[in-house]
Design an enzyme around this catalytic site. Sequence first.
Site, PDB file in Angstrom:
ATOM      1  N   ASP A   1       0.813  -1.214   0.000  1.00 22.61           N
ATOM      2  CA  ASP A   1       0.000   0.000   0.000  1.00 22.61           C
ATOM      3  C   ASP A   1       0.847   1.266   0.000  1.00 22.61           C
ATOM      4  O   ASP A   1       2.027   1.254   0.364  1.00 22.61           O
ATOM      5  CB  ASP A   1      -0.962   0.009   1.179  1.00 22.61           C
TER       6      ASP A   1
ATOM      7  N   GLU B   1       0.044  -1.128   5.790  1.00 28.72           N
ATOM      8  CA  GLU B   1       1.126  -0.627   6.644  1.00 28.72           C
ATOM      9  C   GLU B   1       0.979   0.864   6.918  1.00 28.72           C
ATOM     10  O   GLU B   1       1.261   1.338   8.021  1.00 28.72           O
ATOM     11  CB  GLU B   1       2.480  -0.913   5.983  1.00 28.72           C
TER      12      GLU B   1
END
Length: 607
Positions: A190, A259
């Site tokens: 991400d 994350e």
Amino acid sequence: MEKAHSRDLLPVTTACSYGTRSRSSSWRNLAFYVLLIAVGWALSQPASLELSSLHRVARTAASDLDLLVSDYLPLSAAQKHRVPKCPAQPAALAPAIDWRPDLNDTWLSESAARLGAAVQIPTISYDGMGEPGEDTRFQVFATFHEHLASTYPLIHERSELRKINTWGLLYKVAGTDASLKPSLLAAHQDVVPVPDETLDQWEHPPFSGYYDEQKGLVWGRGSSDDKGMLVAVMEAAEYLLAEGWAPKRTLYILSGFDEEVGGGRGAMEIGRVLLEELGEDSIEFILDEGGLGIGQEHGVDVAMPAVGEKGYLDVKMDVRAPGGHSSMPPDHTAIGIMSKLVEALEAKPHEAKLTPQSPVLTHLICVADAIDAGHAASRPTRKQQEGFQLTKKMRKYLRNPRRWPSVAMTIDATGTRVERFIIKTSQAVDVIGGGAKANALPEYVSALVNQRIIEGTEEIMQRMERVLRPVAKRFGLKVDAFGKGSSLQDGAQQTGVGASGSLTLSVVESSEPTPASPTNTSAFATLAGTIKHVFPGENGRERLVTPVIMTGNTDSRHLLKLTRNIWKFNPNTYSSKSAKHTVNENMGIRSHAETARFIHALLRNFD
């Protein structure tokens, strides 16, 4: 030889070994011993708040003199034991096959295209996303998974791939020797959002993945954080398998999908699965993003993998006050009160600290040792080097535990932001909101304070309460600090807010600082040896591998029970210049190749 008397170690001029002392020298010695007696007396007195101003001044002066004297006295055995030792520096460790993608122009162009294609898929993590199987904003990760499968066919053919919590990826390349603990490489899928207001500031569109061949740069969100690392991991693993590599040690590749919003659904869930299947301390090492890079500090060639990371604490401050028409306001509205609360926090920043448990202290001592041993290049001048100067005096202080507060204060006063915040808790008021209409008094105002902590969360919460309670009392607010119940403060009649006003402090998210991974192990020696092979020092100098900590947080904090050896390290010379989380994020393609080469070498060296 006779045993030296303690007075022979003091900074006074004597002639005991050569003849009779002069009268002036005797007086100086007498004055010095009188001062020592005064120091002892002052330090023996209780440090209560009722001490007179003269007594406080005397104690401060005595403390300063005590420190001055300590500079000339030898350290006790206990004090010497507290001073960290620099990790043993192994020789460069070359792998059996040394891959050099950085020297292959065809590979560089092809890998730039693969990284650019990964950047073009906007795998954005937003705050407040729903469940992975329900929120449609996660669907873009399916496209990204298809890209990985088509781009890296050998990995997908020869590994077992499991998808954890829908979008988390866990690859397993089985080893031939079950007695060896597996290796684990982590890199997240991400990226952070790109604010619309910044789009016109980008040199190339943020999700273009544009490759500027002349500059050797791949542009776009995630090109550095963290798709650059993920693509490098996949490139290295694909090349190893193409070489016919059959690992002795099982390899796991872990890729979370959240994350940037804490990793609670991605890496945490994958870590839970691994812990259930393998048990505690079952992994040889984990390599994740992070560290402070590869370069030069104070003339010393260094590589700085992070062996720990700071804790995290988000605290929400809520101020509630009576509403009404703005034509008849109190002396301070809820927004005005919130501004005073914020001002109080910012007026009292956290104290910088160096302790034996801090990897940063070890790092500084390593660099000081190298300078004193003559292993540094010509030292940069103050004008040439920004920030903290590791002078002869500071290097001496680093070896004296009583002087560590002085070094910390100097770093805090003169260091760069990175130098300052790797040794102190940061606090930043990042979100604020309140008020609904120009002619209506605000009834509710909130602010979010983010803190990256070196102390425990409880200690930081208590400190925050101590700082804010006097402000609340000034404005007559009830205080509910972290669920401990409300207490009515005095002063409501003076401010006009009234007893119905309140301040609530609550924790939104928190995690403790992670323990530091050891640097005296064979695993760390293998890491350091590989770094020295791939990134030798300049002009034949040795590159020093020293531990630091992360100011931010990574997915690996959710994997602590799997191994003691967790390293956060972006193995390239460009990462610090790559504009992570901001406009014009980019990655140098040769540095990207350095990362892939390092991972290839590390896996071979651990095998």
